[in-house]
Design a protein around this motif. Structure first.
Motif, PDB file in Angstrom:
ATOM      1  N   ARG A 100       1.829   7.780  -9.359  1.00 35.52           N
ATOM      2  CA  ARG A 100       2.706   8.557  -8.475  1.00 35.52           C
ATOM      3  C   ARG A 100       2.807   7.927  -7.088  1.00 35.52           C
ATOM      4  O   ARG A 100       3.864   7.970  -6.458  1.00 35.52           O
ATOM      5  CB  ARG A 100       2.216   9.992  -8.375  1.00 35.52           C
ATOM      6  N   SER A 101       1.743   7.321  -6.636  1.00 28.09           N
ATOM      7  CA  SER A 101       1.748   6.698  -5.318  1.00 28.09           C
ATOM      8  C   SER A 101       2.844   5.632  -5.221  1.00 28.09           C
ATOM      9  O   SER A 101       3.576   5.572  -4.237  1.00 28.09           O
ATOM     10  CB  SER A 101       0.375   6.090  -5.030  1.00 28.09           C
ATOM     11  N   GLU A 104       6.257   7.313  -5.143  1.00 27.57           N
ATOM     12  CA  GLU A 104       6.536   7.874  -3.823  1.00 27.57           C
ATOM     13  C   GLU A 104       6.902   6.783  -2.825  1.00 27.57           C
ATOM     14  O   GLU A 104       7.781   6.976  -1.974  1.00 27.57           O
ATOM     15  CB  GLU A 104       5.346   8.694  -3.335  1.00 27.57           C
TER      16      GLU A 104
END
Length: 130
Positions: A100-101, A104
């Motif tokens: 997810r990092s 994002e």
């Protein structure tokens, strides 16, 4: 993990890249506009080179859309654009990244003045529930 990045915008006239048709982007100093555009192109190139970009498309004018809603036991078609919304889905990118990092990080680079960028995990295949 797979994510979809959806870019919501309302350029006038409708066109791509949407930022070029948005007053909030046009009002930025030229060097800032150039940096934002270069950052966007850089992240797209990275995604392609890394095999993280699954696909993506710019969408046509929402005025050309047809909406289908269920009414009285049957689908009812009506002309777009979408009801009660000034921003419309302008395009999307499907990415497959490590976590997810990273998703994002990519979505943040794709955001800009006058637009809303939505990051959403896919459910399957290879999405958050896998």
């Amino acid at each position: 993990m797979k994510y979809v990045i959806m870019i919501h915008s309302n350029p006038q006239p409708w066109g791509h890249p949407t930022s070029e048709f948005l007053p909030a982007h046009q009002e930025l100093p030229a060097d800032v506009r150039q940096r934002l555009n270069a950052d966007f192109e850089r992240v797209l190139s990275e995604l392609q080179a890394n095999g993280e970009l699954v696909g993506g498309e710019a969408l046509g004018d929402p005025a050309a859309a047809r909406l289908y809603r269920w009414r009285d036991g049957a689908p009812l078609a009506s002309d777009g654009p979408y009801s009660e919304s000034k921003e419309h889905l302008a395009g999307f990118f499907l990415i497959d990244v490590e976590d997810r990092s990273r998703a994002e990080e990519v979505a943040a680079v794709m955001s800009g003045p006058g637009e809303t960028v939505e990051l959403r995990p896919l459910m399957w295949p290879g999405g958050a529930d896998q």
